[in-house]
Design an enzyme around this catalytic site. Structure first.
Site, PDB file in Angstrom:
ATOM      1  N   PHE A 113     -35.953 -18.541   1.333  1.00  0.00           N
ATOM      2  CA  PHE A 113     -37.305 -17.646   0.999  1.00  0.00           C
ATOM      3  C   PHE A 113     -37.926 -16.924  -0.273  1.00  0.00           C
ATOM      4  CE2 PHE A 113     -41.479 -18.277   3.970  1.00  0.00           C
ATOM      5  CZ  PHE A 113     -41.078 -18.873   3.829  1.00  0.00           C
ATOM      6  N   GLN A 229     -53.069 -10.310  -0.225  1.00  0.00           N
ATOM      7  CA  GLN A 229     -51.769 -11.645  -1.483  1.00  0.00           C
ATOM      8  C   GLN A 229     -52.259 -12.733  -1.413  1.00  0.00           C
ATOM      9  OE1 GLN A 229     -48.465 -13.192   1.452  1.00  0.00           O
ATOM     10  NE2 GLN A 229     -47.594 -11.398  -0.894  1.00  0.00           N
ATOM     11  N   HIS A 231     -51.045 -16.587  -1.896  1.00  0.00           N
ATOM     12  CA  HIS A 231     -49.740 -17.742  -1.695  1.00  0.00           C
ATOM     13  C   HIS A 231     -49.959 -18.385  -2.741  1.00  0.00           C
ATOM     14  CE1 HIS A 231     -46.984 -19.949  -0.077  1.00  0.00           C
ATOM     15  NE2 HIS A 231     -46.762 -19.195   1.143  1.00  0.00           N
ATOM     16  N   LEU A 241     -53.201 -23.972   3.904  1.00  0.00           N
ATOM     17  CA  LEU A 241     -51.744 -23.646   3.190  1.00  0.00           C
ATOM     18  C   LEU A 241     -50.161 -24.440   2.988  1.00  0.00           C
ATOM     19  CD1 LEU A 241     -49.383 -20.794   2.817  1.00  0.00           C
ATOM     20  CD2 LEU A 241     -48.631 -20.804   4.829  1.00  0.00           C
ATOM     21  N   GLU A 244     -43.287 -21.540   1.809  1.00  0.00           N
ATOM     22  CA  GLU A 244     -42.937 -21.516   1.159  1.00  0.00           C
ATOM     23  C   GLU A 244     -41.960 -21.832   1.710  1.00  0.00           C
ATOM     24  OE1 GLU A 244     -42.950 -17.272  -0.405  1.00  0.00           O
ATOM     25  OE2 GLU A 244     -41.622 -16.759   0.269  1.00  0.00           O
ATOM     26  N   ARG A 275     -43.976 -13.417  -4.559  1.00  0.00           N
ATOM     27  CA  ARG A 275     -45.432 -14.070  -4.205  1.00  0.00           C
ATOM     28  C   ARG A 275     -46.796 -13.467  -4.854  1.00  0.00           C
ATOM     29  NH1 ARG A 275     -46.717 -15.042   2.572  1.00  0.00           N
ATOM     30  NH2 ARG A 275     -44.593 -16.343   2.290  1.00  0.00           N
ATOM     31  N   HIS A 342     -53.936 -15.321   1.503  1.00  0.00           N
ATOM     32  CA  HIS A 342     -53.526 -15.750   2.790  1.00  0.00           C
ATOM     33  C   HIS A 342     -53.048 -14.641   3.251  1.00  0.00           C
ATOM     34  CE1 HIS A 342     -49.993 -17.578   4.311  1.00  0.00           C
ATOM     35  NE2 HIS A 342     -49.341 -16.760   4.078  1.00  0.00           N
ATOM     36  N   ARG A 377     -46.223  -8.993  -0.107  1.00  0.00           N
ATOM     37  CA  ARG A 377     -45.251  -8.938   1.759  1.00  0.00           C
ATOM     38  C   ARG A 377     -44.059 -10.038   1.081  1.00  0.00           C
ATOM     39  NH1 ARG A 377     -45.041 -12.818   4.845  1.00  0.00           N
ATOM     40  NH2 ARG A 377     -47.592 -13.264   5.129  1.00  0.00           N
TER      41      ARG A 377
HETATM   42  C1  LIG Z   1     -51.228 -20.624   7.209  1.00  0.00           C
HETATM   43  C2  LIG Z   1     -49.961 -19.593   8.162  1.00  0.00           C
HETATM   44  C3  LIG Z   1     -48.753 -19.569   7.887  1.00  0.00           C
HETATM   45  C4  LIG Z   1     -47.894 -18.000   8.136  1.00  0.00           C
HETATM   46  N1  LIG Z   1     -47.046 -18.313   7.989  1.00  0.00           N
HETATM   47  C5  LIG Z   1     -45.620 -17.339   8.056  1.00  0.00           C
HETATM   48  C6  LIG Z   1     -44.232 -17.315   8.276  1.00  0.00           C
HETATM   49  O1  LIG Z   1     -44.248 -18.022   7.985  1.00  0.00           O
HETATM   50  N2  LIG Z   1     -43.742 -16.351   7.807  1.00  0.00           N
HETATM   51  C7  LIG Z   1     -44.397 -15.191   8.232  1.00  0.00           C
HETATM   52  O2  LIG Z   1     -43.576 -13.833   8.617  1.00  0.00           O
HETATM   53  N3  LIG Z   1     -45.934 -14.805   8.212  1.00  0.00           N
HETATM   54  C8  LIG Z   1     -46.860 -15.896   8.236  1.00  0.00           C
HETATM   55  N4  LIG Z   1     -47.880 -15.672   8.126  1.00  0.00           N
HETATM   56  C9  LIG Z   1     -48.833 -14.483   8.158  1.00  0.00           C
HETATM   57  C10 LIG Z   1     -48.193 -13.966   9.915  1.00  0.00           C
HETATM   58  O3  LIG Z   1     -48.548 -14.998  10.497  1.00  0.00           O
HETATM   59  C11 LIG Z   1     -49.426 -12.744  10.476  1.00  0.00           C
HETATM   60  O4  LIG Z   1     -49.451 -12.401   9.596  1.00  0.00           O
HETATM   61  C12 LIG Z   1     -49.534 -12.885  11.493  1.00  0.00           C
HETATM   62  O5  LIG Z   1     -48.838 -13.878  12.579  1.00  0.00           O
HETATM   63  C13 LIG Z   1     -50.292 -11.695  12.167  1.00  0.00           C
HETATM   64  O6  LIG Z   1     -50.210 -11.796  13.565  1.00  0.00           O
HETATM   65  P1  LIG Z   1     -50.740 -10.550  14.553  1.00  0.00           P
HETATM   66  O7  LIG Z   1     -50.094 -10.888  15.647  1.00  0.00           O
HETATM   67  O8  LIG Z   1     -51.184  -9.402  14.373  1.00  0.00           O
HETATM   68  O9  LIG Z   1     -52.091 -11.046  14.814  1.00  0.00           O
HETATM   69  P2  LIG Z   1     -53.059 -12.848  14.865  1.00  0.00           P
HETATM   70  O10 LIG Z   1     -51.512 -13.159  15.471  1.00  0.00           O
HETATM   71  O11 LIG Z   1     -53.663 -13.364  13.816  1.00  0.00           O
HETATM   72  O12 LIG Z   1     -53.547 -11.829  16.077  1.00  0.00           O
HETATM   73  C14 LIG Z   1     -54.920 -11.261  16.463  1.00  0.00           C
HETATM   74  C15 LIG Z   1     -56.083 -11.581  18.092  1.00  0.00           C
HETATM   75  O13 LIG Z   1     -56.301 -10.271  17.879  1.00  0.00           O
HETATM   76  C16 LIG Z   1     -57.798 -10.951  18.501  1.00  0.00           C
HETATM   77  N5  LIG Z   1     -58.913 -10.643  17.851  1.00  0.00           N
HETATM   78  C17 LIG Z   1     -59.252 -10.066  16.647  1.00  0.00           C
HETATM   79  N6  LIG Z   1     -60.512  -9.769  16.889  1.00  0.00           N
HETATM   80  C18 LIG Z   1     -60.591  -9.035  17.786  1.00  0.00           C
HETATM   81  C19 LIG Z   1     -62.165  -8.433  18.905  1.00  0.00           C
HETATM   82  N7  LIG Z   1     -62.512  -8.484  18.295  1.00  0.00           N
HETATM   83  N8  LIG Z   1     -61.682  -8.678  20.632  1.00  0.00           N
HETATM   84  C20 LIG Z   1     -61.186  -9.557  21.187  1.00  0.00           C
HETATM   85  N9  LIG Z   1     -59.995  -9.922  20.427  1.00  0.00           N
HETATM   86  C21 LIG Z   1     -60.201 -10.328  19.057  1.00  0.00           C
HETATM   87  C22 LIG Z   1     -57.541 -12.522  18.860  1.00  0.00           C
HETATM   88  O14 LIG Z   1     -57.993 -13.336  19.183  1.00  0.00           O
HETATM   89  C23 LIG Z   1     -55.752 -12.815  18.113  1.00  0.00           C
HETATM   90  O15 LIG Z   1     -55.515 -13.107  19.676  1.00  0.00           O
HETATM   91  C24 LIG Z   1     -48.038 -16.841   8.151  1.00  0.00           C
HETATM   92  C25 LIG Z   1     -50.643 -16.991   7.912  1.00  0.00           C
HETATM   93  C26 LIG Z   1     -50.877 -18.333   8.179  1.00  0.00           C
HETATM   94  C27 LIG Z   1     -52.096 -17.724   7.975  1.00  0.00           C
END
Ligand SMILES: Cc1cc2nc3c(=O)[nH]c(=O)nc-3n(C[C@H](O)[C@H](O)[C@H](O)COP(=O)(O)OP(=O)(O)OC[C@H]3O[C@@H](n4cnc5c(N)ncnc54)[C@H](O)[C@@H]3O)c2cc1C
Length: 565
Positions: A113, A229, A231, A241, A244, A275, A342, A377
């Protein structure tokens, strides 16, 4: 509504990991999500999760790569925690059922990566987030006696008690439109990032910065908000996306002249530089007229370099994305990509246990800024961040709950005020202002034009003016759905207000940082300036808008050096 020791807002990886940890520590837990938990954006994570688990690797090497990737803005004490706890966290996932890819010897396979000294990314094909999220959700269901799940509940704001500590939230049951106060000894925000502030973005429609704005409004400081960031590989057509992992498996970048231009920008790491570096290189090629495709606005990503069998096995999701969204068979021809929004490195400022300066409030995952990512990141470090700091926040909040009484915030007038505010949005006359979706579109385009890979004073100033005007316009913005049941329209209007707060904080911080570091490249201040700017920028809500501050960067063992890949 029963009261809880630990109330978690968000059921992505950070929220679910926090819920499990808090429940295992004996706390009574509730986890709230505005969508069904397995539809959280974490489900889209593709490429994998970093951990120094191979025999040649060492967590210190992972930590050094992360520090360098952050352009020395990451806090090294927190990075040491994340990288040293990574192998244990990945093994824990494996033990609870995540089907990580294995090599021919039967050991966990690792892929290359960006910005990493060696292969250290564990993966499940290119659906790593989905695989982990579903396993964690099974674990939560198993603990249903300790963990109450409020699925499709939308949190509108944080509740503070008389002492100013966080004591719960106000939330709306999306199904019925009913508002409730949820009281808890501790609240953990795990509500994800704010990608929808930009258009296009790789982030799901639900990633609207709710928790960042809610914490900010309640008085908690934000940090590193200028660090957004881009991507390097998002589809030219729509910003989706391409992981990577594709370059990790051997895909390369080419300009319109068929040149492998990364040789000029990052002679050692080439396409697998960090990135920020690769996105800037691509943008430079496009600006200098060597872009490919219509309007010369793209860059070729050539995945045909990866053996077809391997692509079909380890990158099958992007095979589908290429076919369905660009009409391209990536196993046979290059696909057009460009840099696209991203991830946000910034968020609610926390310590390495997830605690924010606001008593009773924790944050973990993309909503938080610990800061382990600093200015940029590394790919596959975010899943790790969500799990390590989600767990730590859950454990810490559970321990804190043991020694305190249940808070008693006054709720009746707050509930009445919030209900009135929602009714007021629903009652706005059609045509009395702009549509919510129009304002959102203008916001996204403005941010993508002026607060992107390259920035300067003039463009940032322009963005600030637009955001200010859109804030005004949003107060009159109207919606179509007047109902109470599943009224997503009214939630969209509330989300718009959160996005505007996040955008304002981002622009103000980007204007303030008069240097170039990580994802912030100022064409008017093109050099990194460690004398003046080896510091975090913090933002708190003041009476007249955002108030800027500074916070020191923690350096343990790695002094800033010139950054080359
Ligand atoms: C397409 C894509 C691919 C990625 N691939 C990778 C990867 O391969 N490796 C890596 O390390 N990172 C990757 N990332 C980044 C990583 O996936 C995210 O940064 C990470 O998953 C975020 O997790 P989280 O638990 O913080 O939030 P999220 O998974 O975004 O969850 C947020 C939660 O909050 C809830 N929520 C939000 N607002 C409210 C509200 N007002 N009331 C109630 N609930 C609410 C939502 O319902 C959800 O359950 C990727 C991101 C994307 C977009």
């Amino acid at each position: 509504m029963p009261e809880h020791d630990v109330l978690i807002i968000g059921a992505g990886l950070a929220g679910q990991r926090a819920a499990l940890a808090a429940a295992q520590a004996g706390a009574s837990v509730a986890i709230v999500s505005k969508v069904h938990p397995v539809r959280s954006h974490s489900v889209a994570a593709a490429g994998g999760i970093n951990a120094a688990i191979s025999v040649e690797d060492d967590w210190r090497s992972h930590a050094y790569d992360t520090v360098k990737g952050s352009d020395y803005l990451g806090d090294q004490d927190a990075i040491e925690i994340m990288c040293s706890e990574a192998p244990g966290e990945v093994m824990h996932l494996e033990h609870i059922g995540v089907t990580f890819h294995r090599n021919e010897e039967g050991r966990l396979d690792l892929r290359a990566f960006g910005g990493a000294s060696l292969k250290r990314t564990a993966y499940v094909a290119d659906i790593t987030g989905q695989a982990i999220l579903h396993v964690l959700y099974e674990q939560l269901m198993k603990r249903h006696e300790r963990v109450a799940r409020l699925e499709e509940w939308f949190v509108t704001s944080l509740l503070l008690d008389d002492s100013g500590a966080c004591a719960g939230v106000v939330a709306r049951d999306v199904r019925s439109g009913r508002l409730e106060a949820l009281i808890a000894r501790n609240v953990i925000l795990a509500s994800g990032g704010a990608g929808q502030v930009y258009h296009p973005t790789t982030n799901a429609l639900i990633v609207t910065g709710d928790g960042i704005a809610q914490a900010y409004r309640a008085g908690a400081p934000l940090m590193d908000m200028e660090m957004v960031q881009y991507h390097p590989t998002t589809l030219v057509e729509n910003g989706l996306l391409i992981t990577e992992g594709a370059r990790g498996e051997g895909a390369i970048l080419l300009n319109s002249e068929g040149e492998r231009f990364m040789e000029r920008y990052a002679p050692n790491k080439l396409d697998l530089a960090s990135r920020d570096v690769v996105s800037r290189a691509e943008q430079t090629e496009i600006l200098e007229g060597r872009g490919a495709g219509a309007d010369k606005a793209g860059i070729y990503l050539d995945i045909t370099k990866v053996p077809r069998k391997r692509t079909l096995e380890a990158l099958r999701e992007i095979v589908n994305i290429g076919r369905d969204f660009a009409g391209v068979d990536i196993t046979r021809e290059p696909i057009l990509i460009r840099p696209g929004q991203h991830y946000i490195m910034g968020g609610v400022k926390t310590d390495s246990n997830g605690a924010t300066p606001l008593q009773g409030l924790y944050a973990a995952g993309e909503v938080a800024c610990v800061s382990v990512h600093g200015g940029n990141r590394l790919g596959a470090n975010s899943l790790l961040d969500t799990l390590v700091f989600g767990r730590r926040a859950g454990e810490h909040a559970a321990a804190r709950a043991q020694s305190m009484p249940m808070p008693e915030p006054s709720t009746s007038s707050r509930l009445a005020d919030e209900a009135r505010a929602i009714d007021e949005i629903i009652a706005r006359p059609r045509g009395g202002g702009r549509r919510v979706s129009e304002i959102k579109a203008e916001l996204g385009q403005t941010m993508n034009e002026h607060v992107a890979v390259y920035r300067d004073q003039q463009g940032l100033q322009r963005a600030l003016e637009v955001v200010g005007r859109l804030k005004e316009e949003s107060r009159k913005a109207y919606i179509d759905d007047r109902g109470t049941i599943f009224n997503q329209d009214v939630l969209g209007a509330i989300e718009l207000s959160y996005m505007l707060d996040c955008a304002e904080a981002t622009v103000v911080a980007a204007l303030e940082r008069k240097e170039s570091r990580g994802a912030q490249f100022r064409t008017d201040f093109p050099a990194r300036d460690d004398e003046r700017w080896l510091e975090h920028i913090t933002i708190t809500a003041g009476p007249d808008g955002p108030r800027l501050g500074r916070a020191p960067v923690t350096i343990t063992q790695w002094q800033p050096e010139e950054r080359k890949y």
